[in-house]
Enzyme design. Structure first.
Site, PDB file in Angstrom:
ATOM      1  CD  GLU A 154      -9.919  -9.295  17.564  1.00 52.85           C
ATOM      2  OE1 GLU A 154     -10.275  -9.049  18.730  1.00 52.85           O
ATOM      3  OE2 GLU A 154     -10.337  -8.691  16.570  1.00 52.85           O
ATOM      4  CG  ASN A 207      -4.834 -11.081  14.940  1.00 55.29           C
ATOM      5  OD1 ASN A 207      -5.298 -10.410  15.861  1.00 55.29           O
ATOM      6  ND2 ASN A 207      -4.947 -10.706  13.670  1.00 55.29           N
ATOM      7  CG  HIS A 212      -1.964  -1.148   1.116  1.00 52.60           C
ATOM      8  ND1 HIS A 212      -2.715  -1.572   2.181  1.00 52.60           N
ATOM      9  CD2 HIS A 212      -2.324  -1.945   0.078  1.00 52.60           C
ATOM     10  CE1 HIS A 212      -3.491  -2.579   1.800  1.00 52.60           C
ATOM     11  NE2 HIS A 212      -3.270  -2.836   0.541  1.00 52.60           N
TER      12      HIS A 212
HETATM   13  P1  NAD Z   1      -6.690  -4.179  10.564  1.00 53.97           P
HETATM   14  O1  NAD Z   1      -6.789  -2.948  11.414  1.00 53.97           O
HETATM   15  O2  NAD Z   1      -7.868  -4.576   9.750  1.00 53.97           O
HETATM   16  O3  NAD Z   1      -6.322  -5.433  11.462  1.00 53.97           O
HETATM   17  C1  NAD Z   1      -5.314  -5.367  12.449  1.00 53.97           C
HETATM   18  C2  NAD Z   1      -5.221  -6.734  13.088  1.00 53.97           C
HETATM   19  O4  NAD Z   1      -4.159  -6.709  14.009  1.00 53.97           O
HETATM   20  C3  NAD Z   1      -6.480  -7.162  13.825  1.00 53.97           C
HETATM   21  O5  NAD Z   1      -6.836  -8.467  13.412  1.00 53.97           O
HETATM   22  C4  NAD Z   1      -6.042  -7.157  15.293  1.00 53.97           C
HETATM   23  O6  NAD Z   1      -6.656  -8.164  16.060  1.00 53.97           O
HETATM   24  C5  NAD Z   1      -4.556  -7.403  15.170  1.00 53.97           C
HETATM   25  N1  NAD Z   1      -3.715  -6.868  16.249  1.00 53.97           N
HETATM   26  C6  NAD Z   1      -3.869  -5.720  16.949  1.00 53.97           C
HETATM   27  N2  NAD Z   1      -2.867  -5.562  17.818  1.00 53.97           N
HETATM   28  C7  NAD Z   1      -2.035  -6.623  17.643  1.00 53.97           C
HETATM   29  C8  NAD Z   1      -0.799  -7.007  18.245  1.00 53.97           C
HETATM   30  N3  NAD Z   1      -0.206  -6.273  19.186  1.00 53.97           N
HETATM   31  N4  NAD Z   1      -0.223  -8.159  17.811  1.00 53.97           N
HETATM   32  C9  NAD Z   1      -0.804  -8.922  16.847  1.00 53.97           C
HETATM   33  N5  NAD Z   1      -1.971  -8.597  16.258  1.00 53.97           N
HETATM   34  C10 NAD Z   1      -2.575  -7.459  16.644  1.00 53.97           C
HETATM   35  O7  NAD Z   1      -5.385  -3.984   9.688  1.00 53.97           O
HETATM   36  P2  NAD Z   1      -4.956  -4.610   8.296  1.00 53.97           P
HETATM   37  O8  NAD Z   1      -5.360  -6.027   8.247  1.00 53.97           O
HETATM   38  O9  NAD Z   1      -3.528  -4.253   8.146  1.00 53.97           O
HETATM   39  O10 NAD Z   1      -5.825  -3.823   7.210  1.00 53.97           O
HETATM   40  C11 NAD Z   1      -6.150  -2.456   7.383  1.00 53.97           C
HETATM   41  C12 NAD Z   1      -5.742  -1.512   6.266  1.00 53.97           C
HETATM   42  O11 NAD Z   1      -5.413  -0.258   6.882  1.00 53.97           O
HETATM   43  C13 NAD Z   1      -4.516  -1.896   5.517  1.00 53.97           C
HETATM   44  O12 NAD Z   1      -4.824  -1.698   4.193  1.00 53.97           O
HETATM   45  C14 NAD Z   1      -3.396  -0.912   5.922  1.00 53.97           C
HETATM   46  O13 NAD Z   1      -2.730  -0.420   4.783  1.00 53.97           O
HETATM   47  C15 NAD Z   1      -4.114   0.233   6.558  1.00 53.97           C
HETATM   48  N6  NAD Z   1      -3.502   0.743   7.831  1.00 53.97           N
HETATM   49  C16 NAD Z   1      -2.127   0.850   7.964  1.00 53.97           C
HETATM   50  C17 NAD Z   1      -1.559   1.269   9.186  1.00 53.97           C
HETATM   51  C18 NAD Z   1      -0.064   1.380   9.321  1.00 53.97           C
HETATM   52  O14 NAD Z   1       0.646   1.649   8.365  1.00 53.97           O
HETATM   53  N7  NAD Z   1       0.491   1.125  10.526  1.00 53.97           N
HETATM   54  C19 NAD Z   1      -2.372   1.570  10.259  1.00 53.97           C
HETATM   55  C20 NAD Z   1      -3.765   1.462  10.089  1.00 53.97           C
HETATM   56  C21 NAD Z   1      -4.311   1.036   8.862  1.00 53.97           C
END
Ligand code: NAD
Ligand code: ZN
Length: 246
Positions: free
Chosen positions: A214, A212, A117
């Site tokens: 959850e 994960n 992304h």
């Molecule tokens: P998501 O928010 O849909 O899912 C995050 C997952 O991480 C969840 O299943 C949650 O249970 C898990 N999680 C949370 N804390 C955790 C931990 N400490 N250890 C392990 N697992 C943990 O995110 P996604 O699947 O990456 O998809 C969301 C979209 O949003 C993506 O397209 C991404 O590009 C974008 N996004 C990016 C960022 C970033 O760059 N850091 C932040 C937010 C969203």
């Protein structure tokens, strides 16, 4: 918590592919899309993070991205990112695919993560494609312009409705096809094309691990689901793998 099978696989000669999502950066404090940031209380993500939104109101979109860039600039990788960078050094064939745009894998030492992304700290000219890092942007401009051609700059991220960069798609295909051990870490496994990668790797013969806090839609398909925070689990796993047995 970690099976003997997994430890043995990691002590062998696997082709490791790791797919990460927002969860790997949660312990670094990266704000999520729908988290506390005030702007999402006023706008839906599609109203900011899309090409249409940008054309309609580039000042607003830039205000949002400047804010996100200023937050992410000071954020540091956590032990999860660092451990992935250490795993990379241990294996002859290793691939890292991320959906995150925060650049934390690179900051932690991963050499060439496949950024599906894009990267929020990088910007590009909409006309000539010249790239600019966040630090190279003129500080005061509401809409930063290209110094080579005068075109509008935009953040180098994939917006809603846009396609994944071809290079990232090609590299991730290879990573999925070659994997013998595939990790899906901290992703809700809902956004395509990343969502189908773990299943396709498994169908191609890879052993599939999900990490994960959850369960997700992927969990029923995983060979092992490991519940917990990636910033804690990954260092533990690595120390078990590298421990010398007497
Ligand atoms: P998501 O928010 O849909 O899912 C995050 C997952 O991480 C969840 O299943 C949650 O249970 C898990 N999680 C949370 N804390 C955790 C931990 N400490 N250890 C392990 N697992 C943990 O995110 P996604 O699947 O990456 O998809 C969301 C979209 O949003 C993506 O397209 C991404 O590009 C974008 N996004 C990016 C960022 C970033 O760059 N850091 C932040 C937010 C969203
Ligand atoms: Zn230009």
């Amino acid at each position: 918590m970690f099976s003997d099978n997994l430890i043995n696989l990691l002590r062998g000669d696997p082709v490791v592919t790791i797919l990460t999502g927002a969860g790997i950066s949660a312990e670094s404090g990266v704000p999520t899309f729908r988290g506390e940031d005030g702007i999402w209380k006023k706008f839906k993500p599609e109203e900011i993070a899309s090409f249409d939104a940008f054309i309609r109101n580039p000042e607003l979109v830039w205000e949002w991205y400047r804010l996100r860039q200023s937050i992410i600039k000071d954020i540091k990788p956590n032990p999860g990112h660092y451990t992935i960078a250490e795993f990379e050094k241990m294996y002859k064939k290793f691939y890292l695919i991320t959906q995150n745009v925060d650049g934390l894998h690179t900051k932690a030492g991963s050499r060439e993560p496949i950024e599906l992304h894009g990267n929020i700290m990088r910007n590009r000219c909409m006309d000539c494609a010249k790239e600019y890092l966040e630090i190279e942007l003129p500080a005061e401009a509401a809409i930063p312009k290209c110094d080579a051609c005068g075109g509008m700059l935009r953040p180098d991220v994939v917006w809603f409705g846009e396609s994944i960069p071809m290079n990232a798609l090609i590299r991730s295909e290879k990573a999925v096809n070659e994997a013998t051990l595939f990790f899906s870490i901290g992703t809700s496994a809902q956004v395509q094309p990343a969502a189908s990668m773990p299943i396709r790797a498994k169908n191609g013969g890879a052993y599939l691990i999900e990490m994960n806090i959850e369960e997700t839609d992927l969990t029923p398909f995983a060979d092992e689901f490991i519940a917990g925070k990636s910033g804690e689990l990954l260092p533990e796993l690595k120390s078990l793998v590298t421990m010398i047995e007497n």
